[in-house]
Scaffold this motif. Sequence first.
Motif, PDB file in Angstrom:
ATOM      1  N   TYR A   1       0.832  -1.196   0.000  1.00 38.55           N
ATOM      2  CA  TYR A   1       0.000   0.000   0.000  1.00 38.55           C
ATOM      3  C   TYR A   1       0.863   1.241   0.000  1.00 38.55           C
ATOM      4  O   TYR A   1       2.048   1.201   0.324  1.00 38.55           O
ATOM      5  CB  TYR A   1      -0.983   0.009   1.174  1.00 38.55           C
ATOM      6  N   THR A   2       0.234   2.339  -0.384  1.00 38.74           N
ATOM      7  CA  THR A   2       0.873   3.646  -0.378  1.00 38.74           C
ATOM      8  C   THR A   2      -0.011   4.598   0.413  1.00 38.74           C
ATOM      9  O   THR A   2      -1.186   4.772   0.086  1.00 38.74           O
ATOM     10  CB  THR A   2       1.054   4.172  -1.816  1.00 38.74           C
ATOM     11  N   LEU A   3       0.565   5.177   1.457  1.00 40.10           N
ATOM     12  CA  LEU A   3      -0.118   6.179   2.262  1.00 40.10           C
ATOM     13  C   LEU A   3       0.252   7.536   1.691  1.00 40.10           C
ATOM     14  O   LEU A   3       1.424   7.905   1.649  1.00 40.10           O
ATOM     15  CB  LEU A   3       0.306   6.053   3.726  1.00 40.10           C
TER      16      LEU A   3
ATOM     17  N   ALA B   1      -9.951   6.906   3.787  1.00 40.54           N
ATOM     18  CA  ALA B   1      -9.814   5.895   2.737  1.00 40.54           C
ATOM     19  C   ALA B   1      -9.271   6.478   1.432  1.00 40.54           C
ATOM     20  O   ALA B   1      -8.563   5.791   0.697  1.00 40.54           O
ATOM     21  CB  ALA B   1     -11.154   5.205   2.489  1.00 40.54           C
ATOM     22  N   ASN B   2      -9.546   7.758   1.163  1.00 39.15           N
ATOM     23  CA  ASN B   2      -9.062   8.346  -0.091  1.00 39.15           C
ATOM     24  C   ASN B   2      -7.596   8.780  -0.017  1.00 39.15           C
ATOM     25  O   ASN B   2      -7.067   9.314  -0.989  1.00 39.15           O
ATOM     26  CB  ASN B   2      -9.953   9.514  -0.522  1.00 39.15           C
ATOM     27  N   THR B   3      -6.926   8.514   1.108  1.00 39.60           N
ATOM     28  CA  THR B   3      -5.512   8.867   1.237  1.00 39.60           C
ATOM     29  C   THR B   3      -4.609   7.640   1.246  1.00 39.60           C
ATOM     30  O   THR B   3      -3.433   7.737   1.584  1.00 39.60           O
ATOM     31  CB  THR B   3      -5.244   9.690   2.521  1.00 39.60           C
ATOM     32  N   ILE B   4      -5.172   6.495   0.844  1.00 36.71           N
ATOM     33  CA  ILE B   4      -4.375   5.269   0.828  1.00 36.71           C
ATOM     34  C   ILE B   4      -4.764   4.417  -0.385  1.00 36.71           C
ATOM     35  O   ILE B   4      -5.932   4.361  -0.770  1.00 36.71           O
ATOM     36  CB  ILE B   4      -4.545   4.493   2.155  1.00 36.71           C
ATOM     37  N   GLU B   5      -3.756   3.818  -1.004  1.00 33.31           N
ATOM     38  CA  GLU B   5      -3.968   2.951  -2.172  1.00 33.31           C
ATOM     39  C   GLU B   5      -3.415   1.571  -1.859  1.00 33.31           C
ATOM     40  O   GLU B   5      -2.268   1.449  -1.406  1.00 33.31           O
ATOM     41  CB  GLU B   5      -3.257   3.538  -3.395  1.00 33.31           C
ATOM     42  N   PHE B   6      -4.220   0.527  -2.114  1.00 32.56           N
ATOM     43  CA  PHE B   6      -3.838  -0.850  -1.826  1.00 32.56           C
ATOM     44  C   PHE B   6      -3.592  -1.614  -3.112  1.00 32.56           C
ATOM     45  O   PHE B   6      -4.210  -1.352  -4.136  1.00 32.56           O
ATOM     46  CB  PHE B   6      -4.939  -1.555  -1.025  1.00 32.56           C
ATOM     47  N   GLU B   7      -2.706  -2.597  -3.013  1.00 29.78           N
ATOM     48  CA  GLU B   7      -2.391  -3.471  -4.143  1.00 29.78           C
ATOM     49  C   GLU B   7      -2.241  -4.890  -3.597  1.00 29.78           C
ATOM     50  O   GLU B   7      -1.547  -5.103  -2.592  1.00 29.78           O
ATOM     51  CB  GLU B   7      -1.075  -2.993  -4.762  1.00 29.78           C
TER      52      GLU B   7
END
Length: 135
Positions: free
Chosen positions: A16-18, A49-55
């Motif tokens: 993830y990217t914060l 939730a809109n400040t983090i991207e998961f993979e």
Amino acid sequence: MPYPISGSCQCGGVKYTLLSAPNLIAACHCKACQKLSTSAFSLTAMVDANTIEFEGEMQEWSRSSDSGNVSSAKFCPTCGNRIYHFNPAEPEKIKLKPSNLSDTSIIQPTVHIWVSEKQDWFQIPENVTVFDRQF
């Protein structure tokens, strides 16, 4: 601390990217968090939730909490590492488990909750907000 900052589970299957700083970092001393962390408390970074991207693929597990809300957890299906918790009624709020960040220097809890269940041997630092139960 410059953002974005990355994180991952132990095996690297979930990343993830914060994108920005957490709203709050809390140490929870409830018995459930002691079981989760296998220690005196669990750390949580409250993020939008809109400040983090998961993979990567995650599995989900849910339980009822003392407040009557549902506490759901997302975790890596391979290594079992918890990535975050959330209340399905409030999906815009993510309770990130920040110990799996690539740079853990941001982890400075300013709130300690459920101190009514804390381990007697642990001393809470001065100048932090304390709640006997949930805040």
